[in-house]
Scaffold this motif. Structure first.
Motif, PDB file in Angstrom:
ATOM      1  N   SER A 153       0.830  -1.200   0.000  1.00  0.00           N
ATOM      2  CA  SER A 153       0.000   0.000   0.000  1.00  0.00           C
ATOM      3  C   SER A 153       0.865   1.250   0.000  1.00  0.00           C
ATOM      4  O   SER A 153       1.962   1.257   0.573  1.00  0.00           O
ATOM      5  N   CYS A 154       0.356   2.283  -0.621  1.00  0.00           N
ATOM      6  CA  CYS A 154       1.011   3.590  -0.662  1.00  0.00           C
ATOM      7  C   CYS A 154      -0.051   4.609  -0.254  1.00  0.00           C
ATOM      8  O   CYS A 154      -0.953   4.924  -1.041  1.00  0.00           O
ATOM      9  N   SER A 155       0.031   5.079   0.966  1.00  0.00           N
ATOM     10  CA  SER A 155      -1.013   5.947   1.510  1.00  0.00           C
ATOM     11  C   SER A 155      -0.502   7.371   1.707  1.00  0.00           C
ATOM     12  O   SER A 155       0.639   7.573   2.126  1.00  0.00           O
ATOM     13  N   VAL A 162      -1.025  -2.672 -10.605  1.00  0.00           N
ATOM     14  CA  VAL A 162      -1.304  -1.542  -9.729  1.00  0.00           C
ATOM     15  C   VAL A 162      -2.804  -1.310  -9.679  1.00  0.00           C
ATOM     16  O   VAL A 162      -3.533  -1.647 -10.613  1.00  0.00           O
ATOM     17  N   SER A 163      -3.247  -0.759  -8.579  1.00  0.00           N
ATOM     18  CA  SER A 163      -4.627  -0.334  -8.446  1.00  0.00           C
ATOM     19  C   SER A 163      -4.653   0.815  -7.444  1.00  0.00           C
ATOM     20  O   SER A 163      -3.613   1.188  -6.895  1.00  0.00           O
ATOM     21  N   ARG A 164      -5.814   1.377  -7.224  1.00  0.00           N
ATOM     22  CA  ARG A 164      -5.914   2.478  -6.267  1.00  0.00           C
ATOM     23  C   ARG A 164      -7.330   2.582  -5.748  1.00  0.00           C
ATOM     24  O   ARG A 164      -8.272   2.165  -6.400  1.00  0.00           O
ATOM     25  N   ASP A 165      -7.433   3.135  -4.543  1.00  0.00           N
ATOM     26  CA  ASP A 165      -8.739   3.460  -3.970  1.00  0.00           C
ATOM     27  C   ASP A 165      -8.696   4.954  -3.659  1.00  0.00           C
ATOM     28  O   ASP A 165      -8.145   5.369  -2.635  1.00  0.00           O
ATOM     29  N   ASN A 166      -9.262   5.735  -4.533  1.00  0.00           N
ATOM     30  CA  ASN A 166      -9.192   7.187  -4.367  1.00  0.00           C
ATOM     31  C   ASN A 166      -9.964   7.656  -3.134  1.00  0.00           C
ATOM     32  O   ASN A 166      -9.675   8.728  -2.593  1.00  0.00           O
TER      33      ASN A 166
END
Length: 119
Positions: A21-23, A72-76
């Motif tokens: 994770s990259c927060s 890769v994915s993301r949760d905006n």
């Protein structure tokens, strides 16, 4: 300046999967969806190398060494990007880092998260 924190590193076995994770820490000041995200890694005694980068929505690039295994994915909604590591190999052992991009400017790398793959 927007800062990031990486997490999710672990000690795993060859063939295992892991999600990093990259927060964003603090308030990014603009929608997280507007940021590009870059990932790199650095193994002991080696230089940092490119892993993946999302420059704009739908525009993601991967290093040849991870293509087909990492995504890769993301949760905006929670200001977090993810790096999914599948079919891990011992040569994937490294500290993994992320950073954000807005426009043409890249931010700083985070402190990294360690991934160790045993054979």
């Amino acid at each position: 300046q927007v800062t990031v924190v990486e997490s999710g590193g672990d000690v795993v076995r060859t063939g295992d999967s892991l999600t990093l994770s990259c927060s964003v820490t603090g308030r990014p000041g603009r929608p997280f969806s507007t940021f590009g995200v870059g990932w790199s890694r650095q193994a002991p005694g080696k230089e940092r190398e490119f892993v993946a980068a999302t420059l704009s929505p739908g525009n993601t690039h991967y290093a040849d060494s991870v293509k087909g295994r990492f995504t890769v994915s993301r949760d905006n909604g929670v200001n977090t990007a993810y790096l999914h590591l599948n079919n891990l190999k011992p040569e994937d052992t490294a500290a993994y880092y992320c950073r954000l991009k807005y426009g043409s400017a890249w931010g700083s790398w985070g402190q990294g998260t360690q991934v160790t793959v045993s054979s």
